[in-house]
Scaffold this active site. Sequence first.
Site, PDB file in Angstrom:
ATOM      1  N   GLU A  75     108.543  65.787  88.673  1.00 17.61           N
ATOM      2  CA  GLU A  75     109.692  66.015  89.549  1.00 17.61           C
ATOM      3  C   GLU A  75     109.504  65.261  90.853  1.00 17.61           C
ATOM      4  OE1 GLU A  75     110.492  70.640  88.112  1.00 17.61           O
ATOM      5  OE2 GLU A  75     109.536  70.250  90.044  1.00 17.61           O
TER       6      GLU A  75
ATOM      7  N   TYR B  71      96.775  71.686  94.008  1.00 15.90           N
ATOM      8  CA  TYR B  71      97.922  71.777  94.902  1.00 15.90           C
ATOM      9  C   TYR B  71      97.548  71.301  96.300  1.00 15.90           C
ATOM     10  CZ  TYR B  71     100.178  74.908  91.496  1.00 15.90           C
ATOM     11  OH  TYR B  71     100.758  75.452  90.388  1.00 15.90           O
TER      12      TYR B  71
ATOM     13  N   TYR C 150      99.860  78.838  84.485  1.00 19.96           N
ATOM     14  CA  TYR C 150     101.155  78.867  85.168  1.00 19.96           C
ATOM     15  C   TYR C 150     102.088  77.799  84.613  1.00 19.96           C
ATOM     16  CZ  TYR C 150     104.620  78.307  88.857  1.00 19.96           C
ATOM     17  OH  TYR C 150     105.796  78.194  89.542  1.00 19.96           O
ATOM     18  N   LYS C 151     101.549  76.628  84.336  1.00 17.33           N
ATOM     19  CA  LYS C 151     102.382  75.546  83.842  1.00 17.33           C
ATOM     20  C   LYS C 151     102.674  75.677  82.348  1.00 17.33           C
ATOM     21  CE  LYS C 151     100.787  72.325  87.441  1.00 17.33           C
ATOM     22  NZ  LYS C 151     102.014  71.840  88.101  1.00 17.33           N
TER      23      LYS C 151
ATOM     24  N   ARG D 181     108.021  64.679  97.887  1.00 18.82           N
ATOM     25  CA  ARG D 181     106.735  64.965  97.257  1.00 18.82           C
ATOM     26  C   ARG D 181     106.941  64.956  95.754  1.00 18.82           C
ATOM     27  NH1 ARG D 181     106.055  70.481  95.494  1.00 18.82           N
ATOM     28  NH2 ARG D 181     103.798  70.272  95.646  1.00 18.82           N
TER      29      ARG D 181
ATOM     30  N   HIS E 273     108.519  81.484  95.982  1.00 17.10           N
ATOM     31  CA  HIS E 273     107.241  80.870  95.612  1.00 17.10           C
ATOM     32  C   HIS E 273     106.199  81.900  95.170  1.00 17.10           C
ATOM     33  CE1 HIS E 273     108.176  76.906  97.762  1.00 17.10           C
ATOM     34  NE2 HIS E 273     107.891  76.585  96.532  1.00 17.10           N
TER      35      HIS E 273
ATOM     36  N   ASN F 108     105.918  66.874  91.995  1.00 19.87           N
ATOM     37  CA  ASN F 108     105.345  68.010  91.311  1.00 19.87           C
ATOM     38  C   ASN F 108     105.387  67.680  89.820  1.00 19.87           C
ATOM     39  OD1 ASN F 108     104.242  70.640  91.102  1.00 19.87           O
ATOM     40  ND2 ASN F 108     106.237  71.382  90.386  1.00 19.87           N
TER      41      ASN F 108
HETATM   42  C1  HEM Z   1     112.772  74.137 100.230  1.00 21.42           C
HETATM   43  C2  HEM Z   1     112.239  73.463  99.305  1.00 21.42           C
HETATM   44  C3  HEM Z   1     111.595  74.054  98.071  1.00 21.42           C
HETATM   45  C4  HEM Z   1     112.174  74.754  97.071  1.00 21.42           C
HETATM   46  C5  HEM Z   1     113.648  75.132  96.947  1.00 21.42           C
HETATM   47  C6  HEM Z   1     111.135  75.081  96.129  1.00 21.42           C
HETATM   48  C7  HEM Z   1     111.336  75.818  94.974  1.00 21.42           C
HETATM   49  C8  HEM Z   1     110.344  76.116  94.071  1.00 21.42           C
HETATM   50  C9  HEM Z   1     110.542  76.912  92.901  1.00 21.42           C
HETATM   51  C10 HEM Z   1     111.853  77.574  92.489  1.00 21.42           C
HETATM   52  C11 HEM Z   1     109.362  76.977  92.241  1.00 21.42           C
HETATM   53  C12 HEM Z   1     109.077  77.737  90.928  1.00 21.42           C
HETATM   54  C13 HEM Z   1     108.494  79.065  91.232  1.00 21.42           C
HETATM   55  C14 HEM Z   1     108.472  79.966  89.998  1.00 21.42           C
HETATM   56  O1  HEM Z   1     107.516  79.881  89.207  1.00 21.42           O
HETATM   57  O2  HEM Z   1     109.429  80.748  89.833  1.00 21.42           O
HETATM   58  C15 HEM Z   1     108.405  76.200  92.990  1.00 21.42           C
HETATM   59  C16 HEM Z   1     107.094  75.997  92.639  1.00 21.42           C
HETATM   60  C17 HEM Z   1     106.181  75.350  93.449  1.00 21.42           C
HETATM   61  N1  HEM Z   1     106.411  74.865  94.711  1.00 21.42           N
HETATM   62 FE1  HEM Z   1     108.158  74.753  95.673  1.00 21.42          FE
HETATM   63  N2  HEM Z   1     109.959  74.581  96.570  1.00 21.42           N
HETATM   64  C18 HEM Z   1     110.195  73.946  97.766  1.00 21.42           C
HETATM   65  C19 HEM Z   1     109.288  73.294  98.550  1.00 21.42           C
HETATM   66  C20 HEM Z   1     107.963  73.200  98.281  1.00 21.42           C
HETATM   67  C21 HEM Z   1     107.021  72.504  99.114  1.00 21.42           C
HETATM   68  C22 HEM Z   1     107.337  71.771 100.404  1.00 21.42           C
HETATM   69  C23 HEM Z   1     105.824  72.628  98.537  1.00 21.42           C
HETATM   70  C24 HEM Z   1     104.581  72.018  99.116  1.00 21.42           C
HETATM   71  C25 HEM Z   1     103.393  72.293  98.870  1.00 21.42           C
HETATM   72  C26 HEM Z   1     106.005  73.400  97.310  1.00 21.42           C
HETATM   73  C27 HEM Z   1     105.030  73.728  96.397  1.00 21.42           C
HETATM   74  C28 HEM Z   1     105.232  74.318  95.176  1.00 21.42           C
HETATM   75  C29 HEM Z   1     104.209  74.450  94.174  1.00 21.42           C
HETATM   76  C30 HEM Z   1     102.765  73.977  94.276  1.00 21.42           C
HETATM   77  C31 HEM Z   1     104.803  75.083  93.080  1.00 21.42           C
HETATM   78  C32 HEM Z   1     104.163  75.354  91.716  1.00 21.42           C
HETATM   79  C33 HEM Z   1     104.584  74.206  90.838  1.00 21.42           C
HETATM   80  C34 HEM Z   1     103.843  74.005  89.547  1.00 21.42           C
HETATM   81  O3  HEM Z   1     102.622  74.187  89.472  1.00 21.42           O
HETATM   82  O4  HEM Z   1     104.490  73.564  88.584  1.00 21.42           O
HETATM   83  N3  HEM Z   1     107.322  73.732  97.194  1.00 21.42           N
HETATM   84  N4  HEM Z   1     109.032  75.705  94.091  1.00 21.42           N
END
Ligand code: HEM
Lengths: 332, 355
Positions: free
Chosen positions: B265, B37, B316-317, B223, B193, B225
């Site tokens: 994504e 990350y 997690y994934k 970005r 988060h 993901n």
């Molecule tokens: C406002 C904008 C954003 C929204 C609405 C959002 C929403 C989410 C949601 C709903 C999840 C899933 C969490 C779960 O497991 O329930 C997630 C995961 C995550 N988000 Fe965000 N996020 C945003 C911005 C960001 C940004 C800017 C970062 C930058 C580092 C970030 C990093 C991550 C990471 C690393 C994960 C785990 C994803 C994975 O490993 O699959 N997010 N986010």
Amino acid sequence: MTAPAPNSTAPKSIGAEKIKVIVSAIVPLNNLVTRFEFKRIDGYQFPTFSGGAHTVVEMQDGDLKRSNPYSLMSDPAETETYAISVRRDDQGRGGSLFLHQKVQVGATMTLSSPVNLFSLDLRARKHLFVAGGIGITPFMAQIKQLDAVHGNWELHYSCRSPELGSYVDELCAKHAHSVNIYYDDKKQSIDLENLLDGQPIGTHLYVCGPKGMIDWVRRSAASAGWPDAHVHHEEFLAPQPGKPFAVRLAKSGLSVEVGEHESLLEAIERLGVEPPYLCRGGACGQCETDVLESEGIFIHRDHWLEDDEKSSGIKIMPCVSRFDGKILVLDR
Amino acid sequence: MTIQFNDETFRDDYSFSNSQRAKDRFPFPFHEDSYMYSINMEQHQGGPADSIYEKRFDVDEHYIAEMRDRALVLADDPLRCQSLPHMTLAGWDLLELIMISKSEDYPELFELHRDGSKWHWINKPMGIEDHFVFMDETTLPYGPMEYITRQTQGDFCVLDQREDNLWMDAGMVTTQADWSLDFDIGMNFFEWHAPVPLAHEKGIFKRALKFLLSIQQGAPARRLNWTMTVNPLLDTSPENYHKWGVQKNSLTPENLGSKQHLRVELQTFFRLPRSNGLVFPIRCYLMSFQDIMSKPKWGRRLHRVVRDLPEELATYKGFIDKRPMMLDFLAQYDDGLPTSFGVWPDDHSEPSLQK
Ligand code: HEM
């Protein structure tokens, strides 16, 4: 642009494009305050904005480039014209004097895209505005925004005298029932205690004006039990003049003398180094800079750094803060 | 260019497929042979011609099928689309942003004609034509956010900005990687988060939020993901876990190449002018392992990334159990040669598989 961002570079603030404008009207409102209206040069429309937003106006004053934030006070939905109202500050470093004295209709200038650090909370059942003097400007735009959707608001606006009551006539003519005016020279003042006491649940309070007024309103609201999240304030500091001082920029390997009427940020920019910024008034936090070495006294004036950060001397907000001493080395 | 829209499904018989063009422009998310990350954010101001980064809202061959799938999800579960009362203005902001972007970026597909507040919208691929009054909800068949996101690929989180935080107060979420709008509605950036491993400790979310709060009008960011999905499923929601979770067990060494998909994504961030909110579109691209292997560089790299991914992330994934089977498949495509830096496949300069 070749590929998505590589790993772990710290994000820089991303600047929106600047907008080139022509001064389309200059309207003196009274002895101190003048309205400036702008049209775009490229023929496009201005972006819409949200009430409370400001624009940073760039001014080329001889060798000095100044960039000052001013609240947009035109109708946020109006895309032909932007307007700001500027109070002349005879003691200041000259940004407002430059606008008042040197800018004429037809002049070209540069504005930043709108930025809002003083948004309406759209969940509010009622918006209660408290303005002092030139602090009326963001409310002018917020009132227009709310009126378009029949929002519930009430204004308490305190001015020095009827002569200096910018927009009082316009506000009273359009909104007789929602606007309350108080004149200092008639010994009228806002009965804050009763005002705060009588508000329906779900009211949000907004204050913009001189520092003393902001502190008074925030303190009174806190002691009347208002939740922090329901009390909003905007106070941009204008950088103050001060004793010149020298600064070295470690990363860029440059040194510069900060002039009496120049801010540290402006001096850094003069060297071609561009720290990010949104407000240039000590509020947004973007230009926060690490201090690598110092021998002297910091003159912190911002609202951003915590007290311990200020006293530790490891950070400075170059937009409004200064330094008095022998050595200052910054991580820029 | 004209787009041929696929007649395909993301459920039941899974007739989804990627054309050669879709494979060539797939946003492979790994710029080096390992993954962790990070605050991988950059400006969203165009990109290479025909890449998914070129337009503000990418429209591709899956458009019609994705919109059909969204309609099916909503028919089953209306709570996938929610907007708290104070978010209507942000909904109009979003509708305006998408209509202007799409009509400017794809004039042969979308038209917007504005006469003051009287708007006329034409969506040719979906056969939609509507006259409505901007900011008057009664003149549209749905609220503004729902109306426009039923016509736009990707999920949408619409965030309110207040108290130096972002709040998930509205959204259209039907193609999500195992999280739920209905659960997250009203939460702030740190709350939603919370389930993510390791990133909090690294201070990533604190810095990411600071960045997001200062995103300016006219200066969007983006970005990538990624995660893993068995079968080309868009709706991998917790609500329907009972339907898709079990499908992970249908993986066999023989069918893995075609069933196992890398799910990427493209996440973008736009400041919304009237409401001062932020919209977070999450656009999902799927590609089967076997299609990814057609790019030798991607084949080598995917093996190394999956092999070395920290256990917390693989858990997690949701693919920790299947990682050994995945690695058996992927190892066949890794000959140990070095890979060039960056995400692009470099088809012409990277050697073909030396095995
Ligand atoms: C406002 C904008 C954003 C929204 C609405 C959002 C929403 C989410 C949601 C709903 C999840 C899933 C969490 C779960 O497991 O329930 C997630 C995961 C995550 N988000 Fe965000 N996020 C945003 C911005 C960001 C940004 C800017 C970062 C930058 C580092 C970030 C990093 C991550 C990471 C690393 C994960 C785990 C994803 C994975 O490993 O699959 N997010 N986010």
